[in-house]
Design a protein around this motif. Structure first.
Motif, short mmCIF file in Angstrom:
data_model
loop_
_atom_site.label_atom_id
_atom_site.label_comp_id
_atom_site.label_asym_id
_atom_site.label_seq_id
_atom_site.Cartn_x
_atom_site.Cartn_y
_atom_site.Cartn_z
N ALA A 1 -53.87 21.37 -46.57
CA ALA A 1 -53.66 20.45 -47.69
C ALA A 1 -52.23 20.56 -48.21
O ALA A 1 -51.59 19.56 -48.57
CB ALA A 1 -54.66 20.74 -48.80
N LEU A 2 -51.69 21.78 -48.26
CA LEU A 2 -50.36 21.99 -48.82
C LEU A 2 -49.25 21.56 -47.88
O LEU A 2 -48.07 21.58 -48.26
CB LEU A 2 -50.19 23.47 -49.20
CG LEU A 2 -51.02 23.92 -50.40
CD1 LEU A 2 -50.96 25.44 -50.56
CD2 LEU A 2 -50.54 23.24 -51.68
N ARG A 3 -49.59 21.16 -46.68
CA ARG A 3 -48.57 20.57 -45.80
C ARG A 3 -48.19 19.17 -46.26
O ARG A 3 -47.16 18.64 -45.85
CB ARG A 3 -49.07 20.55 -44.36
CG ARG A 3 -49.10 21.93 -43.71
CD ARG A 3 -49.23 21.85 -42.19
NE ARG A 3 -49.15 23.17 -41.60
CZ ARG A 3 -50.21 23.90 -41.27
NH1 ARG A 3 -51.43 23.41 -41.47
NH2 ARG A 3 -50.06 25.10 -40.75
N ASP A 4 -49.01 18.57 -47.11
CA ASP A 4 -48.67 17.28 -47.72
C ASP A 4 -47.61 17.54 -48.79
O ASP A 4 -47.88 18.29 -49.75
CB ASP A 4 -49.92 16.67 -48.35
CG ASP A 4 -49.66 15.30 -48.97
OD1 ASP A 4 -48.61 15.12 -49.62
OD2 ASP A 4 -50.52 14.41 -48.83
N PRO A 5 -46.40 16.98 -48.68
CA PRO A 5 -45.33 17.29 -49.64
C PRO A 5 -45.72 17.00 -51.09
O PRO A 5 -45.31 17.75 -51.99
CB PRO A 5 -44.17 16.39 -49.18
CG PRO A 5 -44.44 16.15 -47.73
CD PRO A 5 -45.94 16.08 -47.60
N GLU A 6 -46.49 15.94 -51.33
CA GLU A 6 -46.86 15.63 -52.71
C GLU A 6 -47.83 16.66 -53.27
O GLU A 6 -47.72 17.06 -54.44
CB GLU A 6 -47.47 14.22 -52.78
CG GLU A 6 -46.47 13.10 -52.49
CD GLU A 6 -47.06 11.73 -52.73
OE1 GLU A 6 -48.24 11.65 -53.14
OE2 GLU A 6 -46.34 10.74 -52.50
N ILE A 7 -48.78 17.10 -52.46
CA ILE A 7 -49.72 18.12 -52.92
C ILE A 7 -48.99 19.44 -53.11
O ILE A 7 -49.22 20.17 -54.09
CB ILE A 7 -50.90 18.27 -51.95
CG1 ILE A 7 -51.72 16.97 -51.91
CG2 ILE A 7 -51.78 19.45 -52.32
CD1 ILE A 7 -52.91 17.01 -50.97
N ALA A 8 -48.07 19.78 -52.20
CA ALA A 8 -47.31 21.02 -52.33
C ALA A 8 -46.48 21.02 -53.61
O ALA A 8 -46.42 22.03 -54.33
CB ALA A 8 -46.41 21.21 -51.11
N ALA A 9 -45.85 19.90 -53.92
CA ALA A 9 -45.04 19.81 -55.13
C ALA A 9 -45.90 19.94 -56.38
O ALA A 9 -45.53 20.61 -57.34
CB ALA A 9 -44.26 18.49 -55.14
N ALA A 10 -47.06 19.27 -56.36
CA ALA A 10 -47.96 19.35 -57.52
C ALA A 10 -48.46 20.77 -57.71
O ALA A 10 -48.58 21.27 -58.84
CB ALA A 10 -49.13 18.39 -57.34
N ALA A 11 -48.78 21.46 -56.60
CA ALA A 11 -49.26 22.84 -56.69
C ALA A 11 -48.18 23.76 -57.24
O ALA A 11 -48.45 24.60 -58.12
CB ALA A 11 -49.72 23.31 -55.31
N ALA A 12 -46.96 23.62 -56.74
CA ALA A 12 -45.87 24.47 -57.22
C ALA A 12 -45.60 24.21 -58.69
O ALA A 12 -45.37 25.15 -59.47
CB ALA A 12 -44.61 24.21 -56.39
N ARG A 13 -45.63 22.94 -59.06
CA ARG A 13 -45.36 22.62 -60.47
C ARG A 13 -46.45 23.20 -61.36
O ARG A 13 -46.15 23.78 -62.41
CB ARG A 13 -45.30 21.10 -60.65
CG ARG A 13 -44.96 20.71 -62.09
CD ARG A 13 -45.04 19.21 -62.29
NE ARG A 13 -44.66 18.87 -63.65
CZ ARG A 13 -45.06 17.79 -64.28
NH1 ARG A 13 -45.86 16.93 -63.69
NH2 ARG A 13 -44.67 17.55 -65.51
N TYR A 14 -47.71 23.08 -60.95
CA TYR A 14 -48.79 23.62 -61.76
C TYR A 14 -48.62 25.13 -61.94
O TYR A 14 -48.69 25.66 -63.05
CB TYR A 14 -50.16 23.34 -61.13
CG TYR A 14 -51.24 24.14 -61.81
CD1 TYR A 14 -51.66 23.81 -63.09
CD2 TYR A 14 -51.74 25.28 -61.22
CE1 TYR A 14 -52.59 24.60 -63.76
CE2 TYR A 14 -52.67 26.08 -61.88
CZ TYR A 14 -53.09 25.72 -63.15
OH TYR A 14 -53.99 26.51 -63.81
N LEU A 15 -48.38 25.85 -60.85
CA LEU A 15 -48.28 27.31 -60.92
C LEU A 15 -47.12 27.76 -61.79
O LEU A 15 -47.25 28.66 -62.63
CB LEU A 15 -48.13 27.88 -59.51
CG LEU A 15 -49.38 27.86 -58.63
CD1 LEU A 15 -49.02 28.20 -57.19
CD2 LEU A 15 -50.44 28.82 -59.16
#
Length: 310
Positions: A125-139
């Protein structure tokens, strides 16, 4: 197997919900960003290499540095602090080690050349750039104030400009008080409480910001006694733990003994040590409870042992 997530590809909402459930030791406002720092570090590796797999031998020094720079003050040896999240993240169901080793112990991680990686479904899932960005921003926004978040992202190899301008659907449930910033700046005469800088551009204040003593994302209220007006430099140093406050008969600025500088400009920070805060009449000083929290959770103690008294 990730608990509470159905079969098939994970959605952004599922990824963020999964990360929000990380077990953290946050009793009574205590910070514990270790697991989040590990996930951010691994996410940076995933973005750079396409794989979340990291060997303990390669991760230990970097993870120890991240925890030292952005975690809470501690006398625990660096390798030991790095071993905590590297072994304990398994209990959250998103982290896999290729050897079954005991919790928290450095020697088995080293001797067995252990490699860790994210659960395959989360990694995909985190290979998707948008999901990765959202995850990093949340953390990063869950653990750090806006002054520090870009530093953390750069330290793990992620682009702050990309991450922090990404929008997601996992909005914070706790609203901010929109009038707080203006109220704090006004209360402190629109000048830095530490150095007195009071830049103006026309009618606008520039380079002076409202700073929380106890961070908002760790229960710090938008109250007058949890705010200081600080110039951009001293706000950053305050949130990074290079500067703090010492309690006594009056509140005084504390400079961390870990802070160093070689230039005259940088060494001016040393001159702040033991300088008293002098709020204008009617402006509340930071509450003792908030100062205690900042000293315990942020300030990189000990303070300098001597300094000018004003």
């Amino acid at each position: 197997m990730i608990a509470g997530v159905g079969t098939g590809a994970m959605t952004e909402v599922e990824v963020l919900a999964c990360l929000s459930s990380l077990r953290r030791h946050q009793r009574a406002g205590q910070r514990s960003p270790h697991k989040s720092l590990l996930v951010l570090y691994v996410l940076g590796q995933l973005v750079a290499t396409g794989s979340s797999a990291v060997a303990w031998s390669a991760a230990v020094e970097k993870l120890a540095d991240l925890i030292r720079d952005h975690g809470t003050p501690s006398v625990t040896p660096p390798g030991q602090r790095a071993a905590y999240p590297f072994t304990r993240l398994r209990s959250d169901g998103i982290w896999i080690l290729d050897r079954d080793v005991p919790m928290d112990r450095v020697q088995p991680l080293t001797a067995n050349r252990v490699v860790g990686r994210l659960d395959p479904r989360l990694e995909d899932a985190l290979r998707d750039p948008e999901i990765a960005a959202a995850a990093a921003r949340y953390l990063v926004e869950a653990e750090f104030p806006p002054t520090v978040a870009p530093d953390v992202l750069m330290a793990v190899g992620l682009d702050p400009d990309t991450i922090l301008t990404t929008t997601d659907r996992f909005a914070a449930a706790r609203p901010r008080r929109s009038s707080w910033t203006a109220a704090v700046l006004t209360a402190w005469n629109r000048q830095c409480a530490f150095c007195g800088f009071d830049g103006q551009l026309g009618a606008a204040t520039v380079g002076v910001e409202a700073a929380h003593v106890r961070w908002f994302n760790f229960g710090g209220p938008d109250d007058p006694d949890n705010g200081l007006a600080l110039c951009s430099l001293h706000h950053k140093l305050f949130d990074r733990g290079a500067l703090g406050l010492s309690l006594g008969d009056d509140l005084r600025i504390a400079v961390s003994a870990s802070f160093t500088s070689r230039t005259n400009t940088g060494q001016a920070v040393y001159d702040l040590h033991r300088r008293p805060l002098n709020p204008r009449p009617g402006t509340p000083s930071p509450a003792e409870a908030h100062v205690v929290w900042h000293t315990r959770e942020v300030f990189k103690g000990p303070a300098l042992t001597s300094g000018p008294v004003r």
